[in-house]
Design an enzyme around this catalytic site. Structure first.
Site, PDB file in Angstrom:
ATOM      1  N   HIS A  21      42.759 -30.705  -5.392  1.00  0.00           N
ATOM      2  CA  HIS A  21      42.447 -32.099  -5.062  1.00  0.00           C
ATOM      3  C   HIS A  21      42.998 -32.510  -3.690  1.00  0.00           C
ATOM      4  CE1 HIS A  21      46.460 -33.062  -7.049  1.00  0.00           C
ATOM      5  NE2 HIS A  21      46.533 -33.783  -5.943  1.00  0.00           N
ATOM      6  N   ASP A  36      42.624 -27.219 -11.121  1.00  0.00           N
ATOM      7  CA  ASP A  36      43.067 -27.904  -9.904  1.00  0.00           C
ATOM      8  C   ASP A  36      43.991 -26.992  -9.091  1.00  0.00           C
ATOM      9  OD1 ASP A  36      43.666 -29.712  -7.953  1.00  0.00           O
ATOM     10  OD2 ASP A  36      44.616 -31.190  -9.278  1.00  0.00           O
ATOM     11  N   SER A  40      51.897 -33.283  -4.608  1.00  0.00           N
ATOM     12  CA  SER A  40      50.829 -32.472  -5.185  1.00  0.00           C
ATOM     13  C   SER A  40      50.679 -31.137  -4.465  1.00  0.00           C
ATOM     14  CB  SER A  40      49.494 -33.218  -5.095  1.00  0.00           C
ATOM     15  OG  SER A  40      49.490 -34.317  -5.962  1.00  0.00           O
TER      16      SER A  40
END
Length: 259
Positions: free
Chosen positions: A70, A114, A213
């Site tokens: 992402h 992801d 992230s």
């Protein structure tokens, strides 16, 4: 996928593309890491149209960084050997990305798969400040109750927009899948036990959150999962992508791009 940009521009305060109520990773309840004690950490500057964002990643070979899918943007620049990202440290290596390879079955709506590989423009120079981290064996399982750690340059408070200058770290407990499957309100209705890990004791105010992230959850000396998503208020538990599930894909991509 060149030219695509998955980073959200809908709201200035949201860093990445997530459903309402969800947010990408950052460190809450942690402390400053010892400089260069995590030599595998990568600080990623991600260009999305006219805006720049950050994510984390980790060096798995001299030419490849692993991170979250992402975090895909128009352009990504990798900084290795960094501790204080606001300073031009002599230890830092700035390397452009040659290829971005998100998992072919990544789904930004359900957050499944992801994970993404970055092929660097040239090899990283390995030294005391820049090093590799081990990946797990294919389909290796981490037992619930295991205490692991995560690090990043993301926000240290869910209410603050200020980012720390230096790398932060925190210890987190791996939970049983049921902790996420039974999370109130169906927050984790898309939780997949094969590809995801549930991490962070809800009794402790410690978690990954915005800005982190793509960084690794490290258990022992192995990168067992990747920081992905969780509640918008920064509360644990949060969901991580289980690296061991993707080992065959990672190895195949690395062989294909660099025989």
């Amino acid at each position: 996928m060149d030219g695509a940009c998955w980073i959200a521009l809908l709201k200035p305060i949201m860093w990445l593309f997530f459903e309402p109520g969800l947010s990408p990773g950052e460190i809450i309840g942690g402390w400053e890491a010892k400089p260069h004690s995590r030599s595998y950490m990568a600080h990623l500057a991600i260009q999305c149209k006219e805006k720049t964002y950050i994510c984390g990643g980790f060096l798995v070979s001299e030419k490849f960084v692993l991170m979250a899918a992402h975090c895909y943007g128009d352009k990504i620049t990798v900084y290795l050997g960094a501790h204080n990202i606001k300073q031009q440290e002599q230890s830092q290596q700035k390397i452009p990305v040659r290829s971005r390879i998100p998992h072919p079955k990544y789904n930004r709506k359900t957050h499944k798969n992801d994970i993404m590989l970055l092929q660097l423009e040239h090899k990283a120079e390995l030294n005391e400040q820049v090093g590799l981290i081990l990946l797990p064996l294919a389909h290796q399982r981490v037992q619930p109750g295991t205490v692991c750690s995560v690090a990043g340059w993301g926000r240290t408070d869910a209410l603050s927009k200020v980012l720390p200058d230096t790398l932060q770290e925190v210890d987190l407990k791996v939970l049983d899948n049921e902790a996420c499957l039974k999370y109130p309100g169906g927050m984790y209705r898309n939780y997949n036990t094969r590809t995801m890990m549930c991490v962070g004791d809800p009794k402790e105010h410690k978690a990954s959150f915005r800005g982190d992230s793509g960084g690794p959850l490290v258990c022992g000396k192995t990168a067992q999962s990747v920081v992905t998503w969780g509640p918008d208020n920064g509360s644990p538990p949060r969901v991580y992508a289980k690296v061991s599930t993707f080992i065959p894909w990672i190895q195949a991509m690395m062989r294909r791009l660099q025989p």
